[in-house]
Design a protein around this motif. Structure first.
Motif, PDB file in Angstrom:
ATOM      1  N   PRO A   4      27.199  28.066  54.255  1.00 31.17           N
ATOM      2  CA  PRO A   4      28.352  27.972  53.231  1.00 31.17           C
ATOM      3  C   PRO A   4      27.461  28.562  52.069  1.00 31.17           C
ATOM      4  O   PRO A   4      26.339  28.044  51.753  1.00 31.17           O
ATOM      5  CB  PRO A   4      27.672  26.165  53.483  1.00 31.17           C
ATOM      6  N   SER A   5      28.773  28.819  51.509  1.00 24.51           N
ATOM      7  CA  SER A   5      28.039  29.987  49.961  1.00 24.51           C
ATOM      8  C   SER A   5      27.917  28.565  48.869  1.00 24.51           C
ATOM      9  O   SER A   5      28.628  27.473  49.285  1.00 24.51           O
ATOM     10  CB  SER A   5      29.686  30.260  49.288  1.00 24.51           C
ATOM     11  N   HIS A   6      27.162  28.853  47.750  1.00 23.06           N
ATOM     12  CA  HIS A   6      26.824  28.166  46.582  1.00 23.06           C
ATOM     13  C   HIS A   6      28.609  27.694  46.237  1.00 23.06           C
ATOM     14  O   HIS A   6      29.112  26.307  46.053  1.00 23.06           O
ATOM     15  CB  HIS A   6      26.525  28.779  45.172  1.00 23.06           C
ATOM     16  N   ALA A   7      29.561  28.277  46.282  1.00 25.59           N
ATOM     17  CA  ALA A   7      30.941  28.408  45.514  1.00 25.59           C
ATOM     18  C   ALA A   7      31.382  26.925  46.926  1.00 25.59           C
ATOM     19  O   ALA A   7      32.209  26.252  46.451  1.00 25.59           O
ATOM     20  CB  ALA A   7      31.740  28.990  45.560  1.00 25.59           C
ATOM     21  N   ALA A   8      31.098  26.624  48.104  1.00 28.01           N
ATOM     22  CA  ALA A   8      31.227  26.285  49.294  1.00 28.01           C
ATOM     23  C   ALA A   8      31.195  24.673  48.613  1.00 28.01           C
ATOM     24  O   ALA A   8      31.784  23.637  49.295  1.00 28.01           O
ATOM     25  CB  ALA A   8      30.994  26.641  49.965  1.00 28.01           C
ATOM     26  N   VAL A   9      30.493  24.499  48.163  1.00 22.33           N
ATOM     27  CA  VAL A   9      29.283  23.412  47.907  1.00 22.33           C
ATOM     28  C   VAL A   9      30.015  22.194  46.628  1.00 22.33           C
ATOM     29  O   VAL A   9      30.104  22.602  45.901  1.00 22.33           O
ATOM     30  CB  VAL A   9      27.570  23.108  47.648  1.00 22.33           C
ATOM     31  N   SER A  10      30.496  21.288  47.018  1.00 23.11           N
ATOM     32  CA  SER A  10      31.641  20.501  46.184  1.00 23.11           C
ATOM     33  C   SER A  10      30.549  19.739  45.037  1.00 23.11           C
ATOM     34  O   SER A  10      29.604  19.536  45.887  1.00 23.11           O
ATOM     35  CB  SER A  10      32.347  19.063  46.738  1.00 23.11           C
ATOM     36  N   THR A  11      31.109  19.785  43.867  1.00 24.92           N
ATOM     37  CA  THR A  11      30.551  19.527  42.885  1.00 24.92           C
ATOM     38  C   THR A  11      30.281  17.931  42.708  1.00 24.92           C
ATOM     39  O   THR A  11      29.449  17.188  41.957  1.00 24.92           O
ATOM     40  CB  THR A  11      30.193  20.206  41.068  1.00 24.92           C
ATOM     41  N   GLN A  12      31.725  17.200  43.453  1.00 24.67           N
ATOM     42  CA  GLN A  12      31.937  15.755  43.155  1.00 24.67           C
ATOM     43  C   GLN A  12      31.251  15.444  44.634  1.00 24.67           C
ATOM     44  O   GLN A  12      31.585  14.491  45.359  1.00 24.67           O
ATOM     45  CB  GLN A  12      33.139  15.974  43.376  1.00 24.67           C
ATOM     46  N   LEU A  13      29.845  15.275  44.640  1.00 24.29           N
ATOM     47  CA  LEU A  13      28.959  14.779  45.659  1.00 24.29           C
ATOM     48  C   LEU A  13      29.303  13.619  45.381  1.00 24.29           C
ATOM     49  O   LEU A  13      28.986  12.394  44.516  1.00 24.29           O
ATOM     50  CB  LEU A  13      27.633  15.366  45.435  1.00 24.29           C
ATOM     51  N   ASN A  14      29.252  12.588  47.236  1.00 25.58           N
ATOM     52  CA  ASN A  14      28.978  10.856  47.546  1.00 25.58           C
ATOM     53  C   ASN A  14      28.238  10.516  47.774  1.00 25.58           C
ATOM     54  O   ASN A  14      28.099   9.707  48.077  1.00 25.58           O
ATOM     55  CB  ASN A  14      30.600  10.814  48.473  1.00 25.58           C
ATOM     56  N   ALA A  15      27.167  11.297  48.000  1.00 24.22           N
ATOM     57  CA  ALA A  15      25.153  11.076  48.398  1.00 24.22           C
ATOM     58  C   ALA A  15      24.338  12.043  48.675  1.00 24.22           C
ATOM     59  O   ALA A  15      24.683  13.102  46.916  1.00 24.22           O
ATOM     60  CB  ALA A  15      25.506  11.086  50.371  1.00 24.22           C
ATOM     61  N   ILE A  16      23.541  11.672  47.986  1.00 27.23           N
ATOM     62  CA  ILE A  16      21.701  12.519  47.884  1.00 27.23           C
ATOM     63  C   ILE A  16      21.580  12.861  49.294  1.00 27.23           C
ATOM     64  O   ILE A  16      21.239  12.451  50.001  1.00 27.23           O
ATOM     65  CB  ILE A  16      21.003  11.901  47.651  1.00 27.23           C
ATOM     66  N   PHE A  17      22.110  15.107  49.166  1.00 28.14           N
ATOM     67  CA  PHE A  17      21.355  14.979  50.950  1.00 28.14           C
ATOM     68  C   PHE A  17      20.103  15.493  50.235  1.00 28.14           C
ATOM     69  O   PHE A  17      19.788  16.386  49.527  1.00 28.14           O
ATOM     70  CB  PHE A  17      22.798  16.039  51.000  1.00 28.14           C
TER      71      PHE A  17
END
Length: 202
Positions: A4-17
């Protein structure tokens, strides 16, 4: 399959991964937290020090709460490996969501000729996790964690297979050494191995 590219990671995370890379001496903790955009954090704790790891997780939650004013759950990922599943079970007992991934199913570049490093692996794991939670297809495959009893039984079977292979090696070596001395009818595994065969000796 691709990372997954950096762009594919949502900035609105609903958890700490969080991804966990294991070695005997240190555990590398790589995290992606709300309020930090796409920035990755990396920390180390002493290998097998579960209290230190749980403390690090609590610190990640506290920092996320300071940045956003909200409390976020933790989602942990680690590769299936020689350490077994005891870490996963500890996390589950603490009420933390935990996943054990089949490493062969993550990102094609992990099989490339590029040098394998904990830093690269930790980032690949932690960026794979949000995509998996979003339900993206073919992103990775999680392992079905066996019960502690089943894991113990599997370990015994694996150890037995290793011992059988080792025994075969020793038997063949003994027979080879004796054959070089003119003893060709000695069978090390027979209970009457010393009495059988005209060229054997007590």
């Amino acid at each position: 399959m691709s990372i997954p590219s950096h762009a594919a990671v949502s900035t609105q995370l609903n958890a700490i991964f969080v991804s966990l890379e294991l070695s005997r001496s240190t555990w590398l903790v790589t995290s992606l937290s709300p309020g930090r955009g796409k920035r990755i954090s990396r920390h180390q704790v002493k290998g097998s020090d579960m209290p230190a790891f749980l403390e690090r997780l609590a610190q990640l939650q506290a920092k996320a709460r300071e940045r956003t004013g909200e409390q976020y759950p933790l989602v942990i990922i680690q590769e299936a490996g020689l350490d077994g599943f005891w870490i996963h079970r500890c996390l589950i007992r603490e009420g933390i969501e935990s996943h054990v991934v089949d490493p062969a199913t993550i990102a094609a570049s992990r099989r490339s000729r590029r040098a394998k490093t904990d830093k690269l692996d930790g980032e690949a794991l932690v960026r794979t996790l949000p995509a998996y939670k979003r339900g993206e297809p073919r992103i990775c495959a999680m392992v079905t964690v066996p019960s502690a009893e089943d894991e113990d039984r599997r370990r015994v079977c694996r150890e037995r297979r290793s011992l059988v292979v080792e025994r075969i090696w020793h038997v063949n070596r003994i027979k080879g050494l004796l054959f070089a001395q003119g003893v060709g009818d000695y069978e090390p595994l027979r209970t009457n191995r010393r009495a059988a065969g005209g060229t054997s000796h007590r």
